[in-house]
Design a protein around this motif. Sequence first.
Motif, PDB file in Angstrom:
ATOM      1  N   ALA A  93     -42.589  93.680  -4.892  1.00 28.33           N
ATOM      2  CA  ALA A  93     -42.802  94.592  -6.024  1.00 28.33           C
ATOM      3  C   ALA A  93     -41.483  95.191  -6.502  1.00 28.33           C
ATOM      4  O   ALA A  93     -41.239  95.316  -7.714  1.00 28.33           O
ATOM      5  N   ILE A 147     -55.415  86.745  -9.357  1.00 26.86           N
ATOM      6  CA  ILE A 147     -55.422  88.217  -9.308  1.00 26.86           C
ATOM      7  C   ILE A 147     -56.847  88.751  -9.427  1.00 26.86           C
ATOM      8  O   ILE A 147     -57.251  89.663  -8.695  1.00 26.86           O
ATOM      9  N   LEU A 160     -47.749  88.386  -9.375  1.00 28.67           N
ATOM     10  CA  LEU A 160     -47.193  89.183 -10.471  1.00 28.67           C
ATOM     11  C   LEU A 160     -45.941  88.549 -11.072  1.00 28.67           C
ATOM     12  O   LEU A 160     -45.744  88.587 -12.292  1.00 28.67           O
TER      13      LEU A 160
END
Length: 573
Positions: free
Chosen positions: A178, A369, A161
Amino acid sequence: MGKAQHGRFSRGLQRLAPGLAALLAYRRRDLPGDLVAGVSVAAVALPVGVAYAQLAGFSPVVGLYASILPLLVYALFGTSRQLIVGPDAATCALVASALVPLAAGDGELYLSLSVALAGLTGVFCILASFIRLGALADFLSKPILVGFLNGVSVHILAGQLGKLAGVSVAAPGVVPAAVQLLEQYADFHWPTLLVGLSAFAVLLLSPRLLPRLPAALVTLVVAAVVVAVFRLDQLGVTVVGAVPAGLPELKLPAVPWELLDELVAAALGVALVSFSSMMLTARSFAAKNHYEIDADRELAALGAANIAAALTQSFAISGADSRTAMSDAAGGRTQLAGVIAALTIAVVLLFLSGPLRFVPIAALAAVLIMASISLLDVRGLVLLLRFSRIEFVFAMLATLGVIWVGAIKAILVVLVLSLIRFVRLSSRPRVDVLGKVAGISGFHHLANHPQATTWPGLLLLRFNAPVVFFNANYFRQQVEHAVERAGAGLHWLVLDAMPITQMDVTGYLAVEELRATLRQQGVQLVVAGRYQELMAWRKAHALEDDDTLYFPTMRKAVKAFLEWQEGGDAEEA
């Protein structure tokens, strides 16, 4: 060559090089899927190899060297049809942490140490395969594998990410990563994010518009062309960068003898982590695609692949979960996918290393991903929940272990969970009170057959496990509780010996304590089944005769009890 000679040759080849044996019996119908998968894996392995080489502190091309000969060697010696070996983030991190202090800033020594470490890791893996340490992988159950694979899926996704958004995320573990990503919202590099989202669009549309071409390859080619044409790298979009052309030179590793002790310790650690990680990946995909792998031969294949890495002046490698996922998602079904991937990387190194520099890291993140999403096994979790809540909990703990501490540390979590599960099942097995069911041979658990016939004064018990050190006390307690529940009218306790496949000294002493307790209560201990084995075992250990009665079957033990009740003397079989 006659049939007998051909059979011996085939069996020998299967033992020595199971991958080669599979390739010689290749089915043509698997070729389209393997071809697409091999090119797709190469499309991901090229930039990943560069990135992991940089992570470990090497020149980018060293990561590509680790993706050619080791992959070919594993395809010949491995038993997994789909596993892709190569640079691995966890292994690279271990290599760096072990060698940076030893090299003390000397780049040439650092590379030499890396080559020696890879060679020693390979040797240790091969030696371990000879003493069958691959059996350790048998502790990894289906729930653990499902949970770990789901955790790896989330871990891969979370790790990409930051690259998708053009920010640096260095926090270990999924949750900290995250949180760190969200904290950097204001620093997102929007051109990079746009490239990544566009790559997702190409990944989704490519199978419909160009079904015969691998979506990952189409995506990376399109992304590289866009970056090159519009000079997006000059706007801050991170790209792979320049990669030197040419194949590696084969050399024997030179071991710095003065640092051998440190290298041996590091190699043992790398071998353990690499094999554990590889087996989790290999077994997960084998279970998903319904075939078996041989853990000991996998150890040997990993060792051979690491020696190949050392010969090509590279670093230690392991199973690559993201590239294996890519191979599986693209339709790869045999070892040929790995061979095609290795040859594709070699061709790129020889002739196409220039265009590789324009591949944007964000597009690579999008590809990984999408591959990680294919790993999620929600159906498997639902099945586990229906079958056993405890098994479901183990799977979720394995997933949370990967998410919370990262894939490398989660290997230890998974192994501990597997050990706990094994000890739980073995140390607290079910104890059955048995009876005779009309129309069914044998003796059966009263909880399942409440209508079963029992005999006053006779108790039939079955302990469903070996009696050894970690359950011997439990065995004695459970039998004593069953005797207590049977009441004062009990005369014979018959123990079914068939499930008791092993007994150590702790187990034997527990049985002796039980026999003494029963004798004080006026209860005769009787053992039924495994008669010849028990007699041979007692003779081999020079055990004195006692008052225990032995019978070859439960049926004969019951018959002897009924005769004893009628006034006859029960005799040992």
